[in-house]
Design an enzyme around this catalytic site. Structure first.
Site, short mmCIF file in Angstrom:
data_model
loop_
_atom_site.label_atom_id
_atom_site.label_comp_id
_atom_site.label_asym_id
_atom_site.label_seq_id
_atom_site.Cartn_x
_atom_site.Cartn_y
_atom_site.Cartn_z
N LYS A 15 0.39 -1.35 0.02
CA LYS A 15 -0.14 0.05 0.09
C LYS A 15 1.25 1.46 0.17
O LYS A 15 0.80 1.64 -0.59
CB LYS A 15 -1.04 -0.07 1.28
CG LYS A 15 -2.00 -1.50 1.23
CD LYS A 15 -2.63 -0.63 1.88
CE LYS A 15 -2.25 -1.02 3.22
NZ LYS A 15 -1.60 -2.37 3.99
N ARG A 90 -9.42 0.99 9.00
CA ARG A 90 -8.94 -0.59 9.51
C ARG A 90 -10.16 -1.27 9.59
O ARG A 90 -9.78 -2.40 10.41
CB ARG A 90 -7.57 0.26 10.55
CG ARG A 90 -6.86 -0.98 10.94
CD ARG A 90 -6.35 -0.72 8.98
NE ARG A 90 -4.47 -1.45 9.80
CZ ARG A 90 -3.27 -0.41 9.28
NH1 ARG A 90 -3.24 0.09 8.66
NH2 ARG A 90 -1.96 -1.18 10.31
N ARG A 127 12.16 -5.74 4.64
CA ARG A 127 11.78 -3.93 4.45
C ARG A 127 12.59 -3.26 5.45
O ARG A 127 12.74 -3.52 6.77
CB ARG A 127 10.39 -3.68 4.60
CG ARG A 127 9.71 -2.42 5.26
CD ARG A 127 8.36 -1.95 4.50
NE ARG A 127 7.45 -2.53 5.63
CZ ARG A 127 6.04 -2.23 6.30
NH1 ARG A 127 5.33 -1.64 4.94
NH2 ARG A 127 5.23 -2.32 7.31
N ARG A 160 11.31 -1.58 11.08
CA ARG A 160 10.07 -0.93 12.29
C ARG A 160 10.26 -2.19 13.48
O ARG A 160 10.24 -3.59 12.64
CB ARG A 160 8.94 -1.19 11.03
CG ARG A 160 9.04 0.10 10.76
CD ARG A 160 7.29 0.32 9.40
NE ARG A 160 6.20 0.20 10.26
CZ ARG A 160 5.19 0.06 9.52
NH1 ARG A 160 4.39 0.60 8.52
NH2 ARG A 160 4.19 -0.66 9.92
N ARG A 171 -0.33 -9.03 13.00
CA ARG A 171 -0.55 -7.53 12.82
C ARG A 171 -1.74 -8.71 11.66
O ARG A 171 -2.60 -8.23 11.30
CB ARG A 171 0.33 -7.12 12.01
CG ARG A 171 0.80 -6.14 12.96
CD ARG A 171 2.29 -5.06 12.03
NE ARG A 171 2.03 -4.42 11.20
CZ ARG A 171 3.00 -4.21 10.46
NH1 ARG A 171 4.44 -4.83 10.58
NH2 ARG A 171 2.75 -3.72 9.72
P1 AMP Z 1 0.33 0.66 8.96
O1 AMP Z 1 2.08 1.66 8.84
O2 AMP Z 1 -0.47 1.07 8.53
O3 AMP Z 1 1.31 -0.69 9.21
O4 AMP Z 1 0.37 0.78 10.16
C1 AMP Z 1 1.52 0.73 11.55
C2 AMP Z 1 0.45 0.27 13.00
O5 AMP Z 1 -0.16 2.00 13.04
C3 AMP Z 1 -0.77 -0.42 13.22
O6 AMP Z 1 -0.22 -1.79 13.32
C4 AMP Z 1 -1.50 0.64 13.74
O7 AMP Z 1 -1.11 -0.43 15.52
C5 AMP Z 1 -1.73 1.86 13.85
N1 AMP Z 1 -2.25 1.73 12.58
C6 AMP Z 1 -2.86 2.54 11.93
N2 AMP Z 1 -3.44 3.09 10.88
C7 AMP Z 1 -4.79 2.79 11.54
C8 AMP Z 1 -6.20 2.76 12.33
N3 AMP Z 1 -6.66 3.64 10.27
N4 AMP Z 1 -6.97 2.39 13.04
C9 AMP Z 1 -5.96 1.51 14.06
N5 AMP Z 1 -4.68 1.54 14.37
C10 AMP Z 1 -3.68 2.09 12.77
#
Ligand code: AMP
Length: 212
Positions: A15, A90, A127, A160, A171
């Site tokens: 994404k 999400r 990554r 990360r 996740r």
């Molecule tokens: P990402 O970078 O999209 O993989 O997001 C990393 C982490 O941020 C996720 O595992 C969640 O803990 C938090 N996160 C990101 N976007 C959301 C969302 N829309 N709602 C809730 N938690 C989020």
């Protein structure tokens, strides 16, 4: 009409990388809820401190926190012609909130990037991200010119915390339980398309561009 692209798909489906390319091509901003949250964690804002507990475990941050941040971001001037969302919504609650925020004169497309779990785990483990500008690399497929250094800003490349294997598995589970029901939500509205995220980046990007 305002264009809004929602990128769905499990962690590691591409994404962020695909979104960045589309954002450059379409000249509309890429809004990543994860990036916004990580920025708050880095700056140790009150909100970032709260979010970190959830993020470290791979759990979702409470809807109220993320929604507030996204609402503020899409009010900004650069979003007036449209934007691309990566990581938001999400869960179903967030999708309903987003529906309320987006006005009628919005053309919404939802793209589900798909890939198998084994592929996702491997991609996430490889990554690396720039701790300064957030640029995304892959040790094998998109390596930096100089190991450990960002090509764009010279920042240090890090893994990360939530890209470590134990957290990745959680996740993926959270995705399946909370986020995948959104596929049905958007499919019922007739605005969902599916594109493979495990092919060459250019192919994924051009297949999405043909949808619009
Ligand atoms: P990402 O970078 O999209 O993989 O997001 C990393 C982490 O941020 C996720 O595992 C969640 O803990 C938090 N996160 C990101 N976007 C959301 C969302 N829309 N709602 C809730 N938690 C989020």
């Amino acid at each position: 009409m305002k264009k809004v692209l929602i990128l769905l798909g499990p962690p590691g489906a591409g994404k962020g990388t695909v979104g960045k390319r589309l954002s450059e091509d379409w000249k509309i901003p890429l809004i990543s809820s994860g990036d916004i949250l990580r920025e708050n964690v880095k700056r140790k804002t009150p909100l970032g401190k709260k979010a970190k507990e959830y993020m470290d475990k791979g759990e979702l941050v409470p809807d109220s926190i993320v929604t507030e941040l996204i609402k503020e971001r899409i009010k900004e001037d650069d979003c007036k012609d449209g934007f691309i969302l990566d990581g938001y919504p999400r869960n179903k609650r967030q999708a309903e909130i987003l529906d309320q925020i987006l006005k009628n004169n919005t053309d919404i497309l939802v793209v589900n990037l798909i890939a198998d779990d084994d592929f996702l785990v491997k991609r996430l483990a490889n990554r690396r991200v720039c701790e300064k500008c957030g640029a995304i690399y892959h040790l094998i497929n998109i390596p930096p010119k100089k190991p450990g250094i960002c090509d764009i800003c010279g920042g240090k490349l890090i893994q990360r915390e939530d890209d470590k294997e134990e957290v990745i598995r959680n996740r993926l589970e959270v995705y399946r339980e909370k986020t995948s029901p959104l596929l049905e939500y958007y499919s019922k509205k007739g605005i969902l398309k599916e594109v493979r995220g495990d092919q060459e980046l250019n192919n994924t990007v051009s297949q999405i561009e043909r949808l619009w």
